[in-house]
Design a protein around this motif. Structure first.
Motif, mmCIF file in Angstrom:
data_model
loop_
_atom_site.group_PDB
_atom_site.id
_atom_site.type_symbol
_atom_site.label_atom_id
_atom_site.label_comp_id
_atom_site.label_asym_id
_atom_site.label_seq_id
_atom_site.Cartn_x
_atom_site.Cartn_y
_atom_site.Cartn_z
ATOM 1 N N PHE A 14 0.838 -1.195 0.000
ATOM 2 C CA PHE A 14 0.000 0.000 0.000
ATOM 3 C C PHE A 14 0.879 1.255 0.000
ATOM 4 O O PHE A 14 1.942 1.272 0.625
ATOM 5 C CB PHE A 14 -0.910 0.002 1.239
ATOM 6 N N PHE A 18 -1.883 9.070 0.749
ATOM 7 C CA PHE A 18 -2.789 9.329 -0.377
ATOM 8 C C PHE A 18 -3.749 10.442 0.010
ATOM 9 O O PHE A 18 -3.924 10.755 1.193
ATOM 10 C CB PHE A 18 -3.568 8.053 -0.753
ATOM 11 N N ARG A 20 -7.593 12.135 0.065
ATOM 12 C CA ARG A 20 -9.000 11.742 0.096
ATOM 13 C C ARG A 20 -9.845 12.956 0.449
ATOM 14 O O ARG A 20 -9.323 13.980 0.915
ATOM 15 C CB ARG A 20 -9.245 10.626 1.122
ATOM 16 N N TYR A 80 -5.660 3.741 9.068
ATOM 17 C CA TYR A 80 -5.225 4.042 7.698
ATOM 18 C C TYR A 80 -6.104 3.302 6.684
ATOM 19 O O TYR A 80 -6.603 3.903 5.721
ATOM 20 C CB TYR A 80 -3.756 3.634 7.546
ATOM 21 N N LEU A 81 -6.340 2.018 6.908
ATOM 22 C CA LEU A 81 -7.130 1.227 5.973
ATOM 23 C C LEU A 81 -8.580 1.699 5.912
ATOM 24 O O LEU A 81 -9.216 1.682 4.846
ATOM 25 C CB LEU A 81 -7.079 -0.253 6.368
ATOM 26 N N LYS A 83 -9.590 4.603 6.086
ATOM 27 C CA LYS A 83 -9.659 5.846 5.322
ATOM 28 C C LYS A 83 -9.563 5.615 3.816
ATOM 29 O O LYS A 83 -9.844 6.505 3.020
ATOM 30 C CB LYS A 83 -8.514 6.786 5.744
ATOM 31 N N THR A 84 -9.145 4.412 3.426
ATOM 32 C CA THR A 84 -8.997 4.132 2.001
ATOM 33 C C THR A 84 -10.358 3.941 1.344
ATOM 34 O O THR A 84 -11.364 3.683 2.008
ATOM 35 C CB THR A 84 -8.162 2.848 1.756
ATOM 36 N N TYR A 86 -11.077 1.506 -0.371
ATOM 37 C CA TYR A 86 -11.325 0.065 -0.449
ATOM 38 C C TYR A 86 -12.118 -0.473 0.736
ATOM 39 O O TYR A 86 -12.654 -1.577 0.683
ATOM 40 C CB TYR A 86 -9.994 -0.690 -0.508
ATOM 41 N N TRP A 87 -12.173 0.322 1.825
ATOM 42 C CA TRP A 87 -12.799 -0.175 3.044
ATOM 43 C C TRP A 87 -14.287 -0.447 2.824
ATOM 44 O O TRP A 87 -15.027 0.383 2.310
ATOM 45 C CB TRP A 87 -12.621 0.834 4.184
#
Length: 297
Positions: A14, A18, A20, A80-81, A83-84, A86-87
């Motif tokens: 990852f 990034f 957002r 962190y994940l 906030k992606t 993909y979650w």
């Protein structure tokens, strides 16, 4: 927390940061760093060192889908994940207890549907459900008097398409679909010999509707019901079903009365014969007793 990463995110490194958009529509930089659980860059120490997160090769398979499943306790990585983008889609939380409860609920529902199918005693009800599922093929079971064979097929379908069969069972003829399935099952309407029409099931066999090539009769009729002529036909079918149902009910009641009368007659005859036999035996015993007394005298 146990997470599952879809195959597109398996064996993947990852990016450490990034951009957002937050809930207010503002752009924010997300960064995974060491020494803190905070992942919003503007709230982090500028000198904080980046942290790397990577996934492994697929280690779980469900059907044709594969996942990388792992348990993550690192709060910073979780934040962190989450906030992606993909979650919730390519990254899913896996809760074994919740999954077990869901599977248990589904299994209970499936068993209830299977149980209801086994309890169907009216062959017409079986045929109507069969027609709704398989079309004309189901009616052949009725012609062959093989209703248990049809029941087995319905049970098999229920194991694969439980919700669809459950919906048919709960319908009870309320929808046009099941109304027509019942009408076909009762022989009130039928498919024409050439398979390109729907006809009345009486001796005249008058044509109700011509069927477009490749279209199912039941679907054509449902579309036809949207027209004024179709509404009239629907009403006629409904009335014929009611009449046929009442006729069957009266026939069943009459049959039961005759059976009860026959049983009563047999019981009375048996009782009379028993009483006659007992009387005869009593008379014979009395006569013998009197003969013995005369001899002694």
């Amino acid at each position: 927390m146990i997470l599952r990463f879809s195959k597109d995110l398996c064996n993947c490194v990852f990016p450490t940061r990034f951009e957002r958009m937050d809930k207010e529509g503002n752009i924010e930089m997300i960064r995974l760093v060491q020494g803190t659980n905070e992942v919003v860059q503007s709230k982090q120490d500028k000198n904080a060192k980046s942290k790397i997160f990577r996934t492994g090769f697929p280690n779980i398979q469900e059907g044709t889908d594969v996942y990388y499943q792992t348990e993550i306790d690192d709060k910073a990585v979780l934040n962190y994940l989450m906030k992606t983008a993909y979650w919730g889609s390519l990254i899913q939380e896996y809760d074994p207890i919740a999954v077990s409860k869901k599977e248990s609920k589904a299994a209970t529902a499936e068993i209830a549907v299977l149980s209801e199918i086994t309890k169907i005693t009216d062959n017409i009800d079986l045929l109507s459900i069969g027609y709704a599922l398989y079309g004309t093929e189901a009616l052949q079971y009725g012609k062959d008097n093989n209703y248990e064979g049809l029941r087995v097929n319905i049970l098999k379908t229920a194991m694969e398409e439980n919700a669809a069969v459950a919906k048919l069972l709960a319908d009870k003829g309320k929808s046009d679909y099941m109304l027509l399935a019942l009408a076909f099952a009762k022989g009130i309407i039928a498919e024409g010999e050439a398979g390109n029409s729907v006809v009345w099931g009486d001796e005249n066999g008058a044509t109700i509707l011509r069927i477009t090539l490749g279209e199912r009769p039941i679907d054509s009729l449902i579309s036809f019901f949207d027209t004024s002529d179709g509404q009239e036909i629907r009403q006629m079918i409904g009335l014929k079903i009611e009449a046929a149902t009442k006729k069957a009910t009266v026939k069943a009641s009459t049959s039961k009365v005759k059976t009860d009368e026959t049983s009563g007659d047999k019981a009375n005859t048996t009782k009379e014969k028993t009483e006659e036999t007992a009387a005869d035996k009593g008379s014979a015993a009395k006569a013998k007793t009197e003969e013995k007394q005369d001899e002694k005298a």
